[in-house]
Structures are given as structure tokens and as C-alpha cells.
Design a protein around this motif. Sequence first.
Motif, PDB file in Angstrom:
ATOM      1  N   GLY A  28       0.803  -1.212   0.000  1.00 51.51           N
ATOM      2  CA  GLY A  28       0.000   0.000   0.000  1.00 51.51           C
ATOM      3  C   GLY A  28       0.836   1.262   0.000  1.00 51.51           C
ATOM      4  N   LEU A  29       1.880   1.302   0.813  1.00 52.55           N
ATOM      5  CA  LEU A  29       2.728   2.492   0.909  1.00 52.55           C
ATOM      6  C   LEU A  29       3.548   2.701  -0.356  1.00 52.55           C
ATOM      7  N   MET A  30       4.055   1.619  -0.942  1.00 51.53           N
ATOM      8  CA  MET A  30       4.830   1.756  -2.177  1.00 51.53           C
ATOM      9  C   MET A  30       3.938   2.236  -3.324  1.00 51.53           C
ATOM     10  N   LEU A  31       2.690   1.804  -3.347  1.00 53.95           N
ATOM     11  CA  LEU A  31       1.771   2.267  -4.385  1.00 53.95           C
ATOM     12  C   LEU A  31       1.453   3.752  -4.201  1.00 53.95           C
ATOM     13  N   LYS A  32       1.225   4.176  -2.983  1.00 59.45           N
ATOM     14  CA  LYS A  32       0.942   5.592  -2.732  1.00 59.45           C
ATOM     15  C   LYS A  32       2.166   6.463  -2.993  1.00 59.45           C
ATOM     16  N   ALA A  33       3.369   5.952  -2.722  1.00 58.78           N
ATOM     17  CA  ALA A  33       4.590   6.724  -2.944  1.00 58.78           C
ATOM     18  C   ALA A  33       5.103   6.603  -4.375  1.00 58.78           C
ATOM     19  N   ALA A  34       4.446   5.798  -5.208  1.00 59.50           N
ATOM     20  CA  ALA A  34       4.869   5.576  -6.600  1.00 59.50           C
ATOM     21  C   ALA A  34       6.297   5.040  -6.675  1.00 59.50           C
ATOM     22  N   LEU A  35       6.631   4.145  -5.747  1.00 57.65           N
ATOM     23  CA  LEU A  35       7.942   3.503  -5.784  1.00 57.65           C
ATOM     24  C   LEU A  35       7.901   2.337  -6.764  1.00 57.65           C
ATOM     25  N   TRP A  36       8.955   2.191  -7.550  1.00 60.45           N
ATOM     26  CA  TRP A  36       8.994   1.135  -8.557  1.00 60.45           C
ATOM     27  C   TRP A  36       8.833  -0.234  -7.887  1.00 60.45           C
ATOM     28  N   PRO A  37       8.031  -1.153  -8.460  1.00 61.58           N
ATOM     29  CA  PRO A  37       7.342  -1.102  -9.755  1.00 61.58           C
ATOM     30  C   PRO A  37       5.893  -0.632  -9.682  1.00 61.58           C
ATOM     31  N   LEU A  38       5.486  -0.001  -8.577  1.00 58.38           N
ATOM     32  CA  LEU A  38       4.085   0.409  -8.393  1.00 58.38           C
ATOM     33  C   LEU A  38       3.924   1.902  -8.664  1.00 58.38           C
ATOM     34  N   HIS A  39       4.506   2.372  -9.742  1.00 58.34           N
ATOM     35  CA  HIS A  39       4.602   3.797 -10.038  1.00 58.34           C
ATOM     36  C   HIS A  39       3.765   4.245 -11.229  1.00 58.34           C
ATOM     37  N   LEU A  40       3.011   3.342 -11.857  1.00 56.26           N
ATOM     38  CA  LEU A  40       2.473   3.636 -13.179  1.00 56.26           C
ATOM     39  C   LEU A  40       1.451   4.777 -13.190  1.00 56.26           C
ATOM     40  N   TRP A  41       0.850   5.083 -12.046  1.00 60.93           N
ATOM     41  CA  TRP A  41      -0.120   6.176 -12.007  1.00 60.93           C
ATOM     42  C   TRP A  41       0.543   7.542 -12.011  1.00 60.93           C
ATOM     43  N   LEU A  42       1.797   7.640 -11.573  1.00 57.41           N
ATOM     44  CA  LEU A  42       2.406   8.940 -11.285  1.00 57.41           C
ATOM     45  C   LEU A  42       2.647   9.808 -12.517  1.00 57.41           C
ATOM     46  N   PRO A  43       3.294   9.322 -13.589  1.00 57.41           N
ATOM     47  CA  PRO A  43       3.635  10.244 -14.689  1.00 57.41           C
ATOM     48  C   PRO A  43       2.434  10.978 -15.265  1.00 57.41           C
ATOM     49  N   ALA A  44       1.342  10.261 -15.546  1.00 56.39           N
ATOM     50  CA  ALA A  44       0.172  10.920 -16.127  1.00 56.39           C
ATOM     51  C   ALA A  44      -0.467  11.894 -15.139  1.00 56.39           C
ATOM     52  N   ALA A  45      -0.546  11.521 -13.865  1.00 54.54           N
ATOM     53  CA  ALA A  45      -1.177  12.381 -12.859  1.00 54.54           C
ATOM     54  C   ALA A  45      -0.376  13.661 -12.652  1.00 54.54           C
ATOM     55  N   HIS A  46       0.936  13.547 -12.508  1.00 59.22           N
ATOM     56  CA  HIS A  46       1.760  14.730 -12.270  1.00 59.22           C
ATOM     57  C   HIS A  46       1.844  15.608 -13.505  1.00 59.22           C
ATOM     58  N   ALA A  47       1.903  14.994 -14.686  1.00 63.00           N
ATOM     59  CA  ALA A  47       2.051  15.774 -15.915  1.00 63.00           C
ATOM     60  C   ALA A  47       0.773  16.515 -16.279  1.00 63.00           C
ATOM     61  N   SER A  48      -0.389  15.953 -15.960  1.00 62.07           N
ATOM     62  CA  SER A  48      -1.653  16.586 -16.344  1.00 62.07           C
ATOM     63  C   SER A  48      -2.139  17.612 -15.324  1.00 62.07           C
TER      64      SER A  48
END
Length: 474
Positions: free
Chosen positions: A207-227
Amino acid sequence: MSLALASLLIPLATALLLLFLRSRAGAWVIVASLLSLIAAGLALSEVVTHGTRTLAIGGWDAPLGIRFELNTLSALLLTFTALVHLLVAVYAERSRHSQTRDTDYWPLSCLLHASLAALWLSRDLFNWYVTLELLGLVAVAMIVIAGPKAHGPALRYLLLSLAASLCYLLGVALLYGRYGVLDIELLAAMTEVNHTTRMALLLMTLGLMLKAALWPLHLWLPAAHASAPTAVSALLSALVVKGPLFILWLLWSRIAPVELAQPAGLLFALAGIVALLAGGWAALRTPFLKTLVAYSTVAQLGYALLALGLLLHWQRSELSAALWLFVLAHGLAKVSMFLAAGEMQATLGSKRVSALKGATQTMPIAMFAFAVAGGSLIGLPPSGGFVAKWILLQPLLAEPAHWPWALGVLLGTFASAAYVFRVVALAFDRADPNPPDYNPDAFAQWLALLPALVVWGMALYSEPLILWLTEVGP
């Protein structure tokens, strides 16, 4: 401790005030951030002089009550959070290209500030769950401010954040069912190596790695931060992803038995090396500027994950200094890079990296801010990124058997240099004619440069920082 509480309550009270008073919201938030920064700075001075402070909320001691703890790291993070919010609030209020003016950004940013302050002070597993939920919900709402184009990334972030919360909460329930307490100091004295503890730690870590976007649970971060709007991107990258990392560090360094922490540390360290390479490669390939900066967050978090892993695997407290220096240096650099990227993107009228051709002539201040902040990500001396990397490399270079880890850091450095110099080299090319609506904002560009200069000045006060951060190690 009252000063630390003031640093939390000031933004919370301001958020409630702005629900009823919408005029001059930016000015109110700037004043609140400044007052919170002063309170946090005084709290840091107090804790350095007098040592760790604790507070039992409502007078109820653990295990029934909620305990707040103010140590040097918590005070430093409170100060860092208030500083970043102040810089971003000034940008959001003054920039001509800000997408957040006359929106719900202002009360949401105050709620984000208060949630982070509560997270830094809490030492209770369930209270952390509450602060994580607040962080996630507020962050999603702030992304949506950008309009319909951000709805997809925001929804993906929301669903994954809820799944991460469910994993974390289930782990908390398992630990509470086994040991009957939630306070981390009480748990640290009780946890044993058994199947329940293993499963709880695994679920909470996922859960914490997904919320922190730590690899390999990072796939949500680029689109969210860029948009997201530029100001929101800066807050998300500099602060929000660091909250779950803070909990992950305390979970494994304070609560987990050493027999479980050491093998887990090896896995964290390997994931950190892969994050450096995979995130750097993705940043090098993407055609969009803010997506490049977002992927570099995935890569740079690899350094923190590597430091955490080696800290756990070797049980060396000095690596705590490397971990949190990476966090501070990365946060300042990312504020600068996102603000500079947002200004260049809005002024030049394109989201693509290729639009930065000749940016040293058309937008020299913003491009200089981007390059200076990128130098810290690479680890060029005497930046904060260099200081953190040097502390991390010292134990790696001391033993010949540790050369694979040192090689991983070196390859990560090359990857960082590749995507930073990709932008810088293009910016030194001959500029194309300016678009008809070319209207640069000099103040916003200078503001983007300020945190980059601060991160390069970290070497001037690195000695007390290293001393304070080493003392908070396991």
C-alpha cells in the motif's frame, strides 16, 4: 511542541476560513504558509536545543490515545513542507500562467499542508491511515482543477490510492489483532517473527509503495503529475509522495524485527536500482516536458529506496542521513523543475520537449533554473544531491564486495545526466521565431530559480543536517 502544533493548525484553520471567505484567497494562503514556516523553524530550533518532544492528544496516553512526536526529522520536514508551500503559493498567486487562480486550489493546498504536518508528527498506525487518506483525496481533487484532460489520470490515481489504502488498513488490522496496540513504540517492543507479522508488513508495504509511486508500483504517477496544474505538480512531486515513504521507513526501521528487515532491505535496494534505470530511460524517451520531469521523480525516488534498503540490510544509521538528504534535495529540485517547465510550456505554447529549442535565448532564466535543478538530480557538487549521494557512496566504496551497488548508483547518475542534458542541449540550439502570444513572466521564472539555488546551497549547512539526520536512524 506547541510550535509544531501551530505549524499544523495554521493551514488547517486557513482552509476552513477559505470555505467561507473566497476573496484574496492567495494572499491568505501566503500569509498562513509564512506563519507556519516561522512556527516550524522555531520548533526545529527548540528540538535541536532541548531534544525530542511528545504530546498525548487529549491527555490520553498510548495505547488508548494518539501520540505526536517532534524530533529533528519531523521538525525539519515541517519546515521543509511550509517552505515549499510558501514558494508554490507565491507562484500560484503571481504567475500570469497559473491555472489555479480563482479555483478551489487554495483551501485544498492548505488541507494538503495540514495533512502532511499531521503525518510527520503522528506515531500511530491508524492515524497515519487517516492522514494518507486525506493526502490522497486532496491530491486527486487538486489534479482535477486542470480540467477534463486530467479526469482520466485523476480517476486512475484515486482508484489505485483507494486500493493502496485497503492494503495498508488490512495490514494495520492484522497487527492490531495480534498485538492489541497501534503506537509504533509499543509495537516495536512486541513484534515477533511470525506469519501474521510477515503478512501485515507485506500488505502495508504494498500500500505504501503504491501511494509513494515507488517502482514497480509507479504507473499512475507520470500521467497524474504531468496533467495537473504546474503548482499542483510541484506539490505532488516535492511533498505528497514523500509522506508514504516516511511511514515505510518507520515501519521497517522501528516496528519490523531485524530478521525480517534485513532480507526486505535487499529487495528494496534492488528495486531502487531498477527504478533509477527504468525511470531514467522513460524520462529520456518521452516527448513531453512535464512527463519527463514526472518520470525523473520515479527515477530519483530510486535513490531513496536504495538508501532505505541498504540501511535495513546493513543496519547502518548513517544511511538515514543519505535517505532524507535525498528527499530534501529532490523536493527542492522538483519544485524548481516543475515551475520552470510549466512556465516554458505555457509561454512557448507547446507541451513537447522539442519546443525548448533555443530556450536559452527565449526564456534564459527558466531554462537556467531547470538546468541548475537538474544538476542536483545528477549529483554535481556542491549541490544537495551530491551531498546525499556522497554519503550513500561512502560505505559502498569502503568495501570491494559492495561494488555492484556503487555501479548501480553510477548508472543511475548517467541516466539522470542523459535526460537532463537532452533538454539542456536542445535549449542551446538556435531559437525558432517566438509564437504570436509570446509573453514571458520574469517574476515567475526567478521564483522557479529560487529553490534550485537553495538546493545548491545545501552544502553550506550540510554538516548539521547530516548530524541531525544520522541521529534519527534505527
